[in-house]
Every structure is written in C-alpha cells, then in structure tokens.
Design a protein around this motif. Structure first.
Motif, PDB file in Angstrom:
ATOM      1  N   VAL A 119       2.531  12.794   3.589  1.00 17.46           N
ATOM      2  CA  VAL A 119       1.448  11.785   2.796  1.00 17.46           C
ATOM      3  C   VAL A 119       1.441  10.613   3.396  1.00 17.46           C
ATOM      4  O   VAL A 119       0.244   9.878   3.594  1.00 17.46           O
ATOM      5  N   THR A 120       2.488  10.006   3.427  1.00 20.02           N
ATOM      6  CA  THR A 120       2.465   8.534   3.878  1.00 20.02           C
ATOM      7  C   THR A 120       2.302   8.423   5.214  1.00 20.02           C
ATOM      8  O   THR A 120       1.570   7.541   5.370  1.00 20.02           O
ATOM      9  N   PHE A 168      -1.319   8.724   5.676  1.00 19.56           N
ATOM     10  CA  PHE A 168      -2.098   7.600   4.761  1.00 19.56           C
ATOM     11  C   PHE A 168      -1.887   6.253   5.591  1.00 19.56           C
ATOM     12  O   PHE A 168      -3.034   5.725   5.817  1.00 19.56           O
ATOM     13  N   LEU A 169      -0.514   6.111   5.824  1.00 15.74           N
ATOM     14  CA  LEU A 169      -0.435   4.877   6.848  1.00 15.74           C
ATOM     15  C   LEU A 169      -1.372   4.827   8.085  1.00 15.74           C
ATOM     16  O   LEU A 169      -1.859   4.065   8.719  1.00 15.74           O
ATOM     17  N   GLN A 216      -5.202   4.183   7.034  1.00 17.34           N
ATOM     18  CA  GLN A 216      -4.930   3.257   6.119  1.00 17.34           C
ATOM     19  C   GLN A 216      -6.473   2.371   6.160  1.00 17.34           C
ATOM     20  O   GLN A 216      -6.973   2.016   5.271  1.00 17.34           O
ATOM     21  N   VAL A 258       0.708  -1.211   0.099  1.00 18.21           N
ATOM     22  CA  VAL A 258      -0.050   0.038  -0.002  1.00 18.21           C
ATOM     23  C   VAL A 258       0.939   1.336  -0.049  1.00 18.21           C
ATOM     24  O   VAL A 258       0.377   2.284  -0.517  1.00 18.21           O
ATOM     25  N   TYR A 288      -8.944   4.038   4.395  1.00 16.42           N
ATOM     26  CA  TYR A 288      -8.747   3.835   2.890  1.00 16.42           C
ATOM     27  C   TYR A 288      -9.357   2.520   2.223  1.00 16.42           C
ATOM     28  O   TYR A 288      -9.921   2.522   1.595  1.00 16.42           O
ATOM     29  N   MET A 306      -4.721  13.705  -1.050  1.00 20.64           N
ATOM     30  CA  MET A 306      -3.678  13.381  -1.633  1.00 20.64           C
ATOM     31  C   MET A 306      -3.412  13.739  -3.039  1.00 20.64           C
ATOM     32  O   MET A 306      -2.470  13.968  -3.708  1.00 20.64           O
ATOM     33  N   ALA A 329       0.561   5.536  -1.340  1.00 17.19           N
ATOM     34  CA  ALA A 329       0.542   6.528  -0.530  1.00 17.19           C
ATOM     35  C   ALA A 329       1.450   7.673  -1.077  1.00 17.19           C
ATOM     36  O   ALA A 329       1.188   8.785  -0.872  1.00 17.19           O
ATOM     37  N   ILE A 330       2.620   7.255  -1.544  1.00 20.00           N
ATOM     38  CA  ILE A 330       3.449   7.800  -1.968  1.00 20.00           C
ATOM     39  C   ILE A 330       3.285   8.787  -3.274  1.00 20.00           C
ATOM     40  O   ILE A 330       2.758   8.001  -4.138  1.00 20.00           O
ATOM     41  N   PRO A 331       3.186  10.064  -3.524  1.00 19.52           N
ATOM     42  CA  PRO A 331       2.490  10.791  -4.741  1.00 19.52           C
ATOM     43  C   PRO A 331       3.290  10.042  -6.009  1.00 19.52           C
ATOM     44  O   PRO A 331       4.614  10.006  -6.048  1.00 19.52           O
TER      45      PRO A 331
END
Lengths: 513, 293
Positions: B271-272, B275-276, B279, A314, B282, B218, A318-320
C-alpha cells in the motif's frame, strides 16, 4: 434588543461586535422556529396541491383519452403497444406482471403481517413418520419487517410507474394530434447514451444506494420502535413487536433505569454525548491549526527539501490505519515502548497511566489523532495557502505588519473563508470517527457507573462506538442501538443546520474588506 | 554624513537576514522533530518485527536477537488467507467503486435535471446517519444470500461498492473545474453525451481517476467494522485488520505481538509503495476536490 444600523455597528469595538452578533443569533431563534414551521406548512400545502393537481390530471386524461389510453389505466403499457412503441410497452407490461405476481405470491403476506410483526413463534412438532420432534419456525419478525419495508418500496415504485404510464399516454395523444411521430424503441435506446445519459449513468449507483443505504436506514429507524434484540432473534424466539416510543423513553428519561447499571441511560447518553462533542471540537481544531502551521512551515521561503518533509508526513496516510493505530495504542501501554523509554532514562519511576486514567486517556487520544490528522490537513492547506495572492502579504509588509498580524489578518480569514464547509464536515466526521477511538482504546478506561450487563461504556467512548458495543453486547439490544443512531443523526443534523445558518454571515464578515 | 545614510539600511538588512536565518533554522529544527515523531512508530514496528527473543511487548526497541522467525510464523497462521482476501476485495473494490463514483460525480457535475438538487440534498442527509447502523441488517441479508463467514469476500465487496455513489464530492469538485465549453463545442459538432465523456472528459481526468482508484484500493485494507461483522467468527473469511486485531487481545498478545509487527510490515509495504508512487495524484485530488465539497 436594539438593532444597530451598519454605520453604528462598524463603530463598535471587537468584543461588542461579537456580543452583538451572538445576541442577534439568539434573538433570531424564535423567528427561525416560526420560519421553520411556516416552511413546513408551505411544504404540506405544496404537497396537497401537488396531489390535487395530479388527481385532476389523471382524471382528465381518463375522461378525455381515447380507448387505448383508457385500457392503459388497467393494463400498463397497452397504449404504448397499440401506438407502436413496442419496447416501452413491453417494459411497462412486464413491470405490472411482476408486481402483481409478487404481491399475490408473497408481498400481500408480508404487508398483512406488518402491523403485528408475526404472532406465532417457533414450536416443536411431532413427526409421526420419523417418530421425532422437530422445530417449525413460524413467523419471523425480522423477515416480516424487512420484506414489509421492501414491499412498501415496491408499491411506491409501482404507483410512480403507473403515473408515468398514464402521463405517457396523454403525451402520446398530444403528439399524434399534432401529426408528429412518436419515438421508436431505437430512439429510446439512443437517447440513453445522449439526452438521457444521466439516467444510464446513475441507474447503478442509485440502485445501490437505495438497496444498501436507504432501505437499511428505514429498517433501522423502524427497529427503534420495536423490542428487537438478541433474545428475540434466534432459536427460541424470532418474534418481536412494536413498542411505540418506549425505547426513546428508556434512553432519554432520567428517571428510568432499566439497564441494570448504576445510572440511567439518559445520564450515560449525556456523558457520552458531551465527550463526543468535546472530542469532535478538539480533534477538528487541533488538527486544523497545527496542520496549517506545519504547511506554512514547509512552504516558507528558504526552506529546502520541501518534498522530503511532505513525504515523511504523508506516510501516515499510506499505512493502513489499523496497523498504525493499534501499534500506537500498544506504544502507550503500561509495558509499552514509551513508558519503557521514560523509565530507562530515569525520568519516571512508575508507568504513566496513558490508557488507564480517564483524563490521560482522553488527552492521549486527542494527541494521537493529531499525529493521524496533520498530514491530511497539511496537504489540504498547502494547496489553499499557495492560492493566497502574494501581493496581499507584500502590501501588508510594507505597511509594517509583523508575521503574527499577517497571519491573523490575511491567512486565517482567507483559510476560514475557503475551508468553512470542510471544517463542518470534518467536525461531523470526527463525531463518528469510529476507527481512531475503537482501535486506540476500545472506549477504555471503563466507566463503572455507566456500564451494565448489557455492555461496558468507557470514558473515551463516542456515541458511535457505544452504539457498536450495544449491538455486540451480551443482550444485543438492537433497538437501543437504533435509538442511539437516530439521536446521532439528530445531533449531527442540528449542528449542520445551525452552522449553515450562521456560516454565511461569518463568511461575508470575514471576506476581505 | 553620507556614509551613515548608507550603512544604516544595510545594517538593518543584515539584521533582517540573520533573523530570517534564525527563523529558518528554528523551522528546520521543528521539521526534523516532526519527522522523527512521525517516523518513530514505523521504525519501531519494523525493528520489532525482527525480534526473536521475546514475542510479547517490551519496553525497548532494538532487538537483542535478530531473525526472520516472526515472518516464518506468519505463514503458519491464516495470515496468507487474510492477505489474499483483503487483496482481492481491495482490487475489485478499486475497479467497481471507481466506475460508480465517476458515473455519479460526472452526472452531478455536468447534467442539469429536475431532481439534481433534491438528490444531492437527500444524499447529504443520508450521510448524517451512522452507516454502522445498517450493518446489522446488511449482515442478515448477506447471510441469507450466503455471502458471509467463509464467503465473506463477495459480501464485503458488495457492501463496499453498493453505497459508494454517495462519495462523489471530491471527484465532482474536480469535474466542475473542467470548462463546460469543451462539452458544448463537442455537442455542437454532433457528439453524443457518451462520446463527450469518453473522448473529452476522461482523458482530461487522469488525476482524479487515479485518486479515486487509490483511495478505493486503500479503503478495504483498513476496514475493521464491516469486515468484522461479515466474517463474524470465521477465520477463513477475515481480512487482515480483523484477523490481526485478535493477536493483540489480552490473552494472545504475549505470544503474537512481534508477529503482529511482521504482519503489519507486510501489509504496509504494497500500500505504501503504491501510495508513494501515486502521491502526486493523491495530493492533486485532495487539494483540488476535497475542500470544495
């Protein structure tokens, strides 16, 4: 063509079934085309009768209405005001005043210029006071087209509002005739958070879509029928005009070569389109099956650390994308890490032409896309795989089915059944997958036969990146970009139409029998 | 006789177990391979961001000389400005887009009005047009409004949110799963539609709200095309994607490749992490809404 009954059909072998289905599809095409025209004809008939009914209704409202209604035909909202619905009446009146004011002040001008898109270009004018020349920008075709479209939208909105105004008068008369009370302004406001709440909720989103999507699309469709490009949009000239279907002729006629390249635009279009379809096919299905496979591997009984595996994958979501894609594109470069690694290990002597050779580049793009796409598919399929009833597998195992049979007889039909629509959207999405192609290769390697002064075309260019390059090229041929855009729409719409027509039969077929 | 009968199934059972063990270890090997492949680019990018000796792309991964030079160099470029631009547009977009998307999807999921079906079909057809085409005119309009180049951020936000109503599919799929009887019960008790939304639906929709915020946040970080169009040629109006893309041009890459890596790490971290952390939501959003369409 012989048509089988259900019983005969079931007796056929697998290959015969498939052949039968495909031939049925092609045999039904003429019928479908006739059906399409019939549907169109019905639509026209329906539209005509609608207009007729509306006209009759408006006329009868006028003839049978009282004097308040009659005045409302000219002064919008008068009926509302006279019957005590102040808020509605004022809104109608305000809209009419704004509309008439706009039409007199500028709308009329834009509308009158629309047929020619302007005739007077910029000119140098001598200023006696300053004793110097200065430029007067007379007609500006871009603005004429833009505001012309806006004005037409506005007129349509006005006609609609006027119709609503007339209808409201009729309704109000009916309500009053029955001796009931009309809604007050307060009731109206209250209903906006209750009965009519959907209108409140959608007002903002729909306005945004109208102004920022619908109007630009209408504008760009119109541009395809003009000669608007960089040379007709600037200091020396801001005039362009209607050219009819010339641009479509340039793009689609094999014998016309006005681009200054070796081959005609039609040939280039054909090449780019075939790669676009190829790419969309591979990008969709490699991701689909590999993603499903990885999801099944992670979900398998007895595999630990499920969460860790998922999180690792995943990360790519997440990384652009611009970071990961640009970085990966440099990893595969001639002096990149991968070639460096392979050469250090002594496995190759020369750098592999990942981005330099057309075939290599196409395969590398697809493989990199797998790297990007598997995580999404893994997430999506995980949820669906868990929903497959476990007892299906149980009974299959008791019947002695091996894993492969279980996959083809249970998992795959189930997945295809549930994800059919998703596959279609992801196919069309991949056709327009700008980011992956543009950031990875920028369309490279260049296709010399297709490139011209107007812009380079590469072997990995999709229609969408080609379109972008056309607008960015030295000549900025916006009209050609619009033509490509319209053709992209036609292709996508055709594919969707065909798949939607075929899909239900597939679904019923592969539903569990 | 009886002994034979007992051991044969047991043997088969043992065989099954070993074959499953082999299968599982094969899968483990595969998963480890996959993890390595998926992580290699990110490890490389982090390692190269610390490389001091050469600023261009090289064929090896582990730096010969370590240091923070690239990160320091970043702050002598326009990078902080790009970063702020992107961050602001992502934040504002996340808020406004979420409101718009939720309004749209809630309406299309819950209300039955005459234009509903035609509207959805119309938006489906609209979505088939390449959105990029509209950029040419949007750029001109925004330019007339003074929202391009140095002032690109408001223009960019406007473009991001304006048409976001068309992306209602996922959250509509989610709302469809909330039983309608809840609404009806509340309506019977005299709640207005607005109260139903505020008091019943929204508290139940936490996953989809977070999913929408997350995806909306994002989006701007990865956007290249629109941002490139609107900030055209003006460094102070660019976002990170447009600004950093130029560092990998043929004539700049020899001097700024490692700087790109450092910038990439700085962009990826917030961002990561976000996101994590989110998650779970998501995944719920993707599996719950995305497929139903």
């Amino acid at each position: 063509m012989k048509t089988y009954t259900d019983l005969e059909y079931l007796k056929l072998s697998k290959g015969q079934k498939l052949l039968y289905k495909i031939s049925r599809f092609f045999c039904s095409i003429p019928q479908k085309i006739i059906g399409l025209f019939a549907a169109l004809w019905n639509l026209i008939k329906k539209g005509c009768s609608l207009v007729k009914n509306e006209a009759v209704d408006i006329w009868s409202t006028f003839v049978n209405g009282d004097w308040k209604t009659k005045v409302s035909f000219l002064v919008m909202g008068f009926g509302n005001l006279a019957r005590g619905q102040i808020l509605r009446g004022l809104l109608f009146l305000l809209f009419e005043v704004v509309f008439i004011g706009y039409m007199i002040l500028s709308g009329g001008y834009w509308l009158s210029m629309l047929p020619t898109l302007g005739t007077k270009g910029p000119e140098e004018v001598y200023d006696f006071v300053l004793d110097a020349y200065y430029t007067v920008y007379n007609d500006n075709s871009f603005k004429i087209l833009l505001y012309g479209v806006l004005t037409i939208f506005f007129i349509i909105a006005f006609i609609y509002t006027w119709r609503v105004n007339v209808r409201q008068n009729k309704l109000a008369e009916q309500i009053l005739a029955k001796g009931k009370k009309l809604k007050s302004g307060k009731d109206d406001l209250r209903s906006l958070v209750d009965d009519q709440f959907h209108k409140t909720l959608m007002a903002l989103p729909l306005t945004g879509i109208l102004i920022f999507t619908v109007m630009p699309i209408v504008f760009m469709i119109l541009v395809a029928f003009t000669n608007y490009d960089g040379a007709h949009d600037g200091y020396y000239s801001n005039l362009f005009g209607w050219v009819g279907l010339d641009n479509f002729n340039t793009m689609l006629n094999w014998n016309v070569n006005s681009g200054g390249s070796v081959q005609s635009y039609a040939a280039t279009f054909g090449e780019v389109l075939s790669w676009t379809l190829m790419w969309a096919f591979f990008a969709t299905f490699t991701n689909y099956f590999l993603g499903m496979f990885v999801a099944m591997a992670i979900n398998k009984k007895g595999i630990n650390l499920k969460k860790l595996w998922r999180t690792v994958l995943v990360m790519t979501i997440a990384i652009p994308q611009f970071i990961s894609l640009l970085y990966v594109s440099k990893m595969f470069a001639k002096n990149g890490i991968i070639n460096g690694f392979l050469m250090n290990m002594g496995w190759i002597d020369q750098a592999l032409p990942f981005w330099e050779d057309p075939t290599w580049a196409r395969i590398t793009v697809i493989i990199t896309n797998i790297w990007i796409g598997i995580p999404y598919l893994m997430l999506i399929t995980t949820g669906i795989l868990m929903n497959i009833p476990a007892d299906l597998y149980e009974s299959a195992r008791i019947d002695g089915a091996n894993p492969w049979q279980q996959y083809t007889k249970i998992t795959l039909p189930y997945m295809l059944f549930v994800t059919g629509p998703y596959l279609l959207t992801s196919f069309t999405g991949n056709m327009n997958n700008f980011n992956v192609i543009y950031l990875l290769t920028g369309g490279a390697p260049t296709n010399p036969a297709a490139s011209s002064a107007a812009g380079t075309v590469g072997y990995t260019d999709l229609l969408i990146t080609w379109l972008f390059k056309i607008t960015q090229g030295a000549e900025s041929q916006y009209y050609l970009a619009s033509v490509v855009g319209i053709l992209v729409f036609v292709v996508v719409a055709l594919i969707s139409l065909i798949v939607y027509n075929v899909l239900p039969s597939i679904k019923n077929e592969e539903d569990f029998q | 006789m009886s002994e034979k009968n007992v051991t044969a199934p047991m043997k088969r059972h043992m065989g099954l177990r070993t074959s499953r063990a082999i299968g599982n270890s094969l899968i483990y090997a595969l998963l480890i391979c996959i993890s390595i492949i998926w992580l290699v680019p990110f490890v490389c990018i982090v390692l190269q961001s610390f490389r001091v000796e050469l600023k261009g792309p090289v064929g090896y991964v582990i730096p010969k000389q370590w240091g923070f030079d690239n990160y320091v160099a970043l702050f002598q470029t326009d990078f902080p400005r790009w970063y702020t631009n992107t961050f602001i547009s992502a934040l504002v977009t996340a808020m406004l887009q979420t409101i718009i998307v939720l309004c749209m999807s809630y309406t299309l999921s819950r209300f039955r009005f005459k234009m509903r079906k035609p509207l959805m079909r119309f938006m489906l057809i609209l979505g088939m047009f390449p959105g990029m085409l509209t950029m040419i005119i949007l750029y001109r309009v925004l330019k007339d409004l003074g929202m391009t180049q140095a002032n690109a951020v408001p223009g960019l936000i406007l473009v991001y949110i304006a048409s976001s109503g068309m992306g209602y599919y996922v959250s509509k799929g989610f709302f469809d799963t909330i039983p309608k009887s809840l609404d009806e019960a509340a309506r019977v008790d005299g709640a207005t539609r607005f109260q139903v939304l505020k008091k019943i639906i929204l508290p139940l929709s936490k996953p989809i709200v977070i999913y929408t915020i997350l995806t909306a946040f994002m989006g701007p970080w990865g956007d290249y095309v629109f941002a490139q169009y609107i900030s055209f040629g003006t460094s102070s109006g660019m976002n990170v994607a447009v600004g950093m893309y130029r560092w990998l041009n043929k004539d700049q890459i020899a001097n700024s490749y490692t700087m790109f890596c450092a910038g990439g790490v700085l962009v990826a971290i917030p961002v990561t992490v976000l996101f994590l952390c989110l998650q779970k939501y998501y995944v719920e959003g993707v599996t719950g809404g995305a497929v139903k369409g």
